[in-house]
Design a protein around this motif. Sequence first.
Motif, PDB file in Angstrom:
ATOM      1  N   CYS A  46       0.833  -1.208   0.000  1.00 58.35           N
ATOM      2  CA  CYS A  46       0.000   0.000   0.000  1.00 58.35           C
ATOM      3  C   CYS A  46       0.864   1.254   0.000  1.00 58.35           C
ATOM      4  N   ALA A  50       1.187   4.024  -3.072  1.00 62.36           N
ATOM      5  CA  ALA A  50       0.931   5.448  -2.799  1.00 62.36           C
ATOM      6  C   ALA A  50       2.156   6.287  -3.167  1.00 62.36           C
ATOM      7  N   LEU A 145      -3.098   9.513  -2.569  1.00 61.18           N
ATOM      8  CA  LEU A 145      -4.132   9.130  -1.606  1.00 61.18           C
ATOM      9  C   LEU A 145      -5.057   8.073  -2.203  1.00 61.18           C
ATOM     10  N   SER A 146      -5.531   8.303  -3.416  1.00 57.07           N
ATOM     11  CA  SER A 146      -6.445   7.325  -4.011  1.00 57.07           C
ATOM     12  C   SER A 146      -5.728   6.014  -4.316  1.00 57.07           C
ATOM     13  N   GLY A 148      -3.181   4.683  -2.671  1.00 55.19           N
ATOM     14  CA  GLY A 148      -2.987   3.978  -1.408  1.00 55.19           C
ATOM     15  C   GLY A 148      -4.281   3.428  -0.836  1.00 55.19           C
ATOM     16  N   VAL A 149      -5.332   4.254  -0.816  1.00 51.97           N
ATOM     17  CA  VAL A 149      -6.614   3.831  -0.248  1.00 51.97           C
ATOM     18  C   VAL A 149      -7.228   2.699  -1.072  1.00 51.97           C
ATOM     19  N   LEU A 150      -7.209   2.827  -2.406  1.00 49.80           N
ATOM     20  CA  LEU A 150      -7.798   1.785  -3.238  1.00 49.80           C
ATOM     21  C   LEU A 150      -6.968   0.502  -3.215  1.00 49.80           C
ATOM     22  N   ILE A 152      -5.293  -0.661  -0.475  1.00 51.07           N
ATOM     23  CA  ILE A 152      -5.638  -1.356   0.762  1.00 51.07           C
ATOM     24  C   ILE A 152      -7.059  -1.908   0.688  1.00 51.07           C
ATOM     25  N   LEU A 153      -7.961  -1.162   0.060  1.00 47.87           N
ATOM     26  CA  LEU A 153      -9.323  -1.650  -0.137  1.00 47.87           C
ATOM     27  C   LEU A 153      -9.314  -2.922  -0.984  1.00 47.87           C
TER      28      LEU A 153
END
Length: 187
Positions: A46, A50, A145-146, A148-150, A152-153
């Motif tokens: 992740c 990112a 940000l997107s 990294g977040v996507l 981990i999701l």
Amino acid sequence: MLESIPDVGQILTLTIIAIALGMDALSIGIGLGMKRPSFEKMVLFCMLVAFFHIVMPLCGIYIGEYLSVYIKEIASLVGGGMLCFLGGNMVIHSFRNSEEVFVRSGTIMGLTMMSMSVSLDSLSAGLSMGLFSADRFLAVILFGLSGGVLTILGLLIGKSMGSWMGRYGEILGGVILFVLGVTFLWD
């Protein structure tokens, strides 16, 4: 002071592009999550995605800003065309079997190479953003940000659901980029 704040249209456009590019990371995250990596490897992957979703578009933005001086008259065509190409490529890639990508996902070097490869699309998008003189700070923050977040999701979904959702996420991201590219071409 208010002159340095990006307008709502630019924030919305960059957010949509960031999410569309992050769909590739979501897709790979799902595939990697299905292999049930350790928590440490999930966090490392992740963070790497990112990081590369920040560095790659930043490099692309600087290259695009440099090139825009020389191709100012056709910058919209080139940038829009690149987004269309990038979106189309994501859709086509989603129909290919990408199991070979995860062969070395157990090593740090393998995770680094996977995160760099998933972030290459961000380099091209950054180049387009440089041609359009987008707010580079906002762009790289949203892209990182997107991504990294996507990621981990995707890892969490992959651990619990399976692979069917990854393909659809990548198709959706590709269609969004293609549509944005077409709108830039028509401006």
